[in-house]
Design an enzyme around this catalytic site. Structure first.
Site, short mmCIF file in Angstrom:
data_model
loop_
_atom_site.label_atom_id
_atom_site.label_comp_id
_atom_site.label_asym_id
_atom_site.label_seq_id
_atom_site.Cartn_x
_atom_site.Cartn_y
_atom_site.Cartn_z
N GLU A 134 40.27 45.30 44.66
CA GLU A 134 38.71 45.37 44.64
C GLU A 134 38.09 45.28 46.06
OE1 GLU A 134 37.32 47.28 42.75
OE2 GLU A 134 37.83 46.69 40.96
N ASN A 156 29.93 47.96 37.85
CA ASN A 156 30.50 48.83 38.72
C ASN A 156 30.15 50.05 39.65
OD1 ASN A 156 33.56 47.19 39.56
ND2 ASN A 156 33.42 47.51 37.56
N ASP A 212 35.30 52.67 37.21
CA ASP A 212 35.32 51.34 38.24
C ASP A 212 34.44 51.30 39.67
OD1 ASP A 212 36.45 48.45 38.92
OD2 ASP A 212 37.96 48.80 38.01
#
Length: 298
Positions: A17, A147, A205
């Site tokens: 991430e 997100n 996301d």
């Protein structure tokens, strides 16, 4: 647009991430949340380095004064690649037994915006926080998985997604004051339960914005990236060879390489055999450059 390929010599992450391209170092940084690690890949020589961390990192941003700002489960920390964690600058403003920091980025004036992730899945427990001048304040809530943070090129629109709700929001953003107004839906996607199995396209996301204002979002479990125009029109879909991309960012000197972190967490042996690049950092070339990363002033 060129073919998708993985970064060579980089280990797979359980859940990669928060990638960003550091222009001063010509390097890509990202984190592995359950792997509790920070990663760096240097573009000029392909060298990879990683640092273990004591708790799960949600996101990482470069600091104006040098080093990095890391959001760990227990708070925001200064990080020096040579010395490691050096100082906690803000304590986590939530119950660390049920939440952790997640996606976060600095705005144009260096304020860090960082959301939380509700690990017990309770809707409405997660929130979005702003860290500025040593203070961390809650500015929005009512979600369960923060997100998709990104800003338009002029800084007047901020995007924010709730992954579990399958929705991306847009706000009017006051750059000078760092305040939000006029929350509205920007994009909504069918949930796994609502969509026919073959039609399920994943959930939003992490995201990034290009120089033309295109909002690029990774569709977790959807094996694709989507690009939306500022008016919400879908303009491009990029299939990916992994089921769960997590976040794109623009990098290299011309900001025309799209780097994409991915996940392999939860995949069985058969799934991993079908997706050998799951957990890798993928890259592809695009025609429109992205926006440079904002540095945190904290």
């Amino acid at each position: 647009m060129t073919a998708v390929e993985p970064l060579a010599g980089v280990p797979a992450c359980a859940l990669g991430e928060s990638p960003f391209w550091h222009p001063r170092e010509a390097a890509l940084y990202w984190v592995d949340i359950p792997g509790r690690a920070l990663h760096r890949w240097t573009g000029r020589d392909g060298a990879h380095r990683q640092w273990p961390l004591p708790t799960e990192p949600g996101c990482v941003a470069p600091r104006l004064g040098g080093g990095l700002l890391l959001a760990l489960r227990d708070g925001l920390w200064h990080f020096d690649p040579g010395a490691g964690l050096t100082r906690r600058v803000a304590k986590a403003p939530y119950d660390t037994a049920t939440q952790r920091f997640n996606d976060g980025k600095a705005d144009a004036l260096g304020r860090l915006w960082v959301g939380t992730y509700s690990e017990d899945g309770r809707t409405g427990e997660a929130a979005l926080y702003r860290f500025d001048a040593g203070r961390i304040e809650r500015v929005a809530g009512g979600i369960s998985a923060s997100n998709g943070l990104a800003w338009s090129p002029d800084g007047r629109t901020m995007y924010w997604a709730d992954t579990r709700a399958h929705v991306v929001y847009a706000f009017d953003f006051d750059v000078s004051g760092g305040t939000l107004s006029r929350q509205r839906e920007f994009a909504r996607f069918a949930s796994r339960d609502a969509a026919a199995p073959a039609a399920y396209g994943g959930r939003p996301d992490g995201a990034a914005v290009d120089a033309d204002g295109g909002y690029w979002v990774a569709m977790y479990e959807g094996a694709r990236l989507l690009r939306f125009a500022p008016d919400g029109t879908l303009t491009r879909e990029v299939p990916l060879p992994v089921r769960s991309p997590t976040m794109p960012c623009f990098g290299d000197d011309d900001l025309k390489t799209l780097y994409v972190t991915t996940a392999r967490k939860g995949l069985g042996a058969d799934e991993l055999a079908r997706e050998p690049w799951a957990g890798a950092v993928l890259r592809l070339r695009v025609d429109v450059p992205g926006l440079p990363v904002n540095f945190a002033h904290a």
